[in-house]
Scaffold this motif. Sequence first.
Motif, short mmCIF file in Angstrom:
data_model
loop_
_atom_site.label_atom_id
_atom_site.label_comp_id
_atom_site.label_asym_id
_atom_site.label_seq_id
_atom_site.Cartn_x
_atom_site.Cartn_y
_atom_site.Cartn_z
N THR A 1 0.83 -1.20 0.00
CA THR A 1 0.00 0.00 0.00
C THR A 1 0.87 1.25 0.00
O THR A 1 0.57 2.23 -0.69
CB THR A 1 -0.89 0.00 1.26
N TYR A 2 1.93 1.19 0.77
CA TYR A 2 2.85 2.32 0.84
C TYR A 2 3.48 2.57 -0.52
O TYR A 2 3.60 3.72 -0.97
CB TYR A 2 3.93 2.01 1.89
N SER B 1 0.98 4.16 -2.64
CA SER B 1 0.80 5.54 -2.23
C SER B 1 1.93 6.42 -2.77
O SER B 1 1.70 7.49 -3.32
CB SER B 1 0.72 5.61 -0.70
N LEU C 1 -5.08 8.34 2.59
CA LEU C 1 -5.24 7.28 1.59
C LEU C 1 -6.67 7.20 1.08
O LEU C 1 -6.91 7.06 -0.11
CB LEU C 1 -4.82 5.93 2.18
N ALA D 1 -7.92 7.48 -2.68
CA ALA D 1 -7.94 6.06 -3.03
C ALA D 1 -8.07 5.84 -4.53
O ALA D 1 -7.51 4.89 -5.07
CB ALA D 1 -9.08 5.37 -2.30
N LEU E 1 -4.84 5.27 -6.47
CA LEU E 1 -3.91 4.19 -6.12
C LEU E 1 -3.93 3.12 -7.20
O LEU E 1 -4.98 2.86 -7.80
CB LEU E 1 -4.30 3.58 -4.77
N MET F 1 -3.08 -2.67 -5.08
CA MET F 1 -4.02 -2.69 -3.96
C MET F 1 -4.70 -4.05 -3.82
O MET F 1 -4.97 -4.50 -2.72
CB MET F 1 -5.08 -1.59 -4.14
N ALA G 1 -2.15 -6.16 -2.18
CA ALA G 1 -2.04 -5.73 -0.78
C ALA G 1 -3.20 -6.28 0.03
O ALA G 1 -3.01 -6.78 1.14
CB ALA G 1 -2.02 -4.21 -0.70
N PHE H 1 -8.94 -1.73 5.52
CA PHE H 1 -8.37 -2.02 4.21
C PHE H 1 -9.45 -2.37 3.21
O PHE H 1 -9.30 -2.14 2.02
CB PHE H 1 -7.34 -3.14 4.31
N THR I 1 -9.65 -0.70 -0.32
CA THR I 1 -9.56 -1.49 -1.54
C THR I 1 -10.78 -1.27 -2.41
O THR I 1 -10.69 -1.20 -3.63
CB THR I 1 -9.43 -2.99 -1.20
#
Lengths: 215, 601
Positions: free
Chosen positions: B186-187, B190, B206, B210, B213, B218, B221, B272, B276
């Motif tokens: 995720t990082y 980002s 985030l 979102a 992303l 994702m 993740a 999450f 997502t």
Amino acid sequence: MDTVKLLDFSALILLFSTGLLVVSRRLELAIGLLAFQSLVLAFISVLVAATTGIEHIYLASILTVLVKVVGATAVLIYVLRKVKMRRETGLMSRGLSLALVVGLILVSYNTIHPIKLANTISSPNSLPVAMSMVLIGLFIMVSRKKALMAVVGLITIENGLFLIALSTTYGMPLLVEFGIFFDVAVGVMLMGFFAFHINTVFETINTDELNRLKG
Amino acid sequence: MPAFLYLTLLPCLPLAFVALGLSRLHLRARQSTVIILAGTIGPVVATVMALVSAFNVFTAGPVVAGEGIFYLDALSALMLAVIALVSLLAVTYSIPYLNREMAHGVITISKLGWYYFWLNLLIPAMYATVIVNSLGITWVLVEATTLVSAPLVGFYGRKESLEATWKYIIIAMVGISFALLGILLTYVASLNNLPESGASLDWTFLLKNAASLDPALMKLAFIFILVGYGTKTGLAPMHTWLPDAHSQSPSPISALLSGALLNCALYGILRFNSLTKSAVGPEFSSGLLIIFGLLSIAFVIPFMIKQIDLKRLLAYSSVEHMGIIVLAVGIGGELGYFAAALHIFNHAIAKAFMFCVAGEVTERYHTRDIRQIRGIVHSAPLLGTFLFAGTLAVTGTPPFNVFVSEFLVITGAFASHNYWAAGLALALLGVIFASMLYHCVAMAFGRANELILPSDGASTVPVHPAMSLPDSSGASGFNLAAPHMPVQVASVSALSGGSSNEELALSGPDASGTWLDRAAFRRARTGLLTLDKPSLAARQTRPPKRRLAVEHIKTKSKSEQTNNRVALLILVLPVLTLLVLGLWVPSFVQDWANQVGAVLR
């Protein structure tokens, strides 16, 4: 030698030492290899810090040395002395273990190689090596019987994750990084304590004796 | 308001060290009250503050505090309330529980200090998990909760508890490493597409961004997060540590683990999931959640039917309920999220209550073996009622609160056209209801007329010293002072059945608080067997039920009776909550659950 080549070379050294970990039967040797692995990791992070000029990576490398090289090794050696255990017999032969590990390394190279990431430090090997370390760490945890080897496997996984973070995003945010090191430090101490305790109660640190709870 | 937040965490930490320090002062056994007091104040104060914070959030909206480190919205508020109430129950129930364990000589003053030390670290760690903004720090704290709860799981230091602890540490830590990988991805997502800042891993940042992303990252993740946090949440098939850990820890800790700690990891999944869904669309994560939810409900069934350990039964039921919550979130829709929010709360209270009841049952029967626990309603009417009511609640039977939320989950599944999931869940819940009720009816109303010896020494068989009197060959060499194996009167006179033996049992010495070591226990077991043969003939005349109840009370010492009463008194409030929330869901609760549902969306 330029930095990228040096990074690449260190990553391969890392992979080699992790592979050796799988075939080492003497626990002292395994602990030594783990310390060496963490030391190489600290060296890699210093290199990355020097190239990118991001200061908090220096802090991460200092913490790696303190927590993983010195701290974890000290705890593991202390427990090892206490439980008077030298050799370890795994579930499978060294040859088979090695073959499986080679397979794991191939899997990680195959899965990671196609992925292109914008932020990666331009060392082609570090990310696949990191992934291999995570998988090999898992393999060590399932294929070894001694409780101490579970700790070794877990730290290998942590090291792999650290290298992934390093080679994709130059490490996690500082506070998170700090927290992870704190968790590893406390975790290793606790596991050492419980391994010692298991040895006193069960008179062995073979984890296959832990089979009372079923259903 | 932010001041409240910091204060929520403050009282416990120093008091943890106070409790530990006090236990080192060579206090006499009677002075253990001081340690208990020092260990209880912190969590109680924290409960009040957490409830106030949660109320504030529900009425005044989300709060960002401490320069963006803390973030509370309705979901955090729900979790705060759950942790607050469950920890309040756990610490208050700990008082009579530990008092009796001290009186029985099971734990020492030093152990007591350690208990409150780790408890006072665990509770603030759980609070902190659900109020920090950064997903990375949430991870660090979830890992920390594993570490500080492990010594509590292994509190008794027996072989079984050590095994449970080791499995717990190893499986939870490996599992959670996967979650770290998910957070790393995720990082990466980002940093790849968003401007780098100190807030790159912050939930607020985030979620706002979102849409930009990378969906592929994702998705990957989310899989790692689901497997990682799912291990800690106890979703099948990663749940294997859970029945071990929850059955081996002291009962107040089991209540805390099942009611509060599972929800902390679940919180990570829920966050999450929203992220997502915003990044890659709703189908992907919903599908996964439905699969894992149904799998968790289905997986536990054979283990519940064949279960012989009361606390393991409850632990498997926790796996099932986590499955229901995840299923509800996966189903989604206004109804699904609303039901999930309600169910998180309802399950936490019901299961924490049930583990405390199980602790009380164990305290009286000195075994967790379901086959040996018979006729609670006759020997301890109130406790029997609690057990029965709690089982009905946990299995989702009206008029209890869990029924309401489970009903809504199923309704939500039908409403969102997930007919297969709804039908399957309904059928599986029916089987679970039947199997739990089967065990519960036997424990509550059954008659103890069969002696079943465990195949290994793992669970205890009730033995009464008086029984050794007619048979001096095997069972005479008891070491009554050595602490290890419990001895109990009530069940044995029922077991032996014969009138002569029963008289002996009644006239024998006060057996509460007498203990056998392991070797003596083995001898006693063989002694009991030889003794039991002649009494087989006499078993035709069963002991009257009432007699058991009277005798049960007679054999208890004064302080033990007080502790038993206090424990039952503590349990009155949660059982009323179960009932009231089942009969009537007030409009403000509906409003709050809707707010949580909006966050989950």
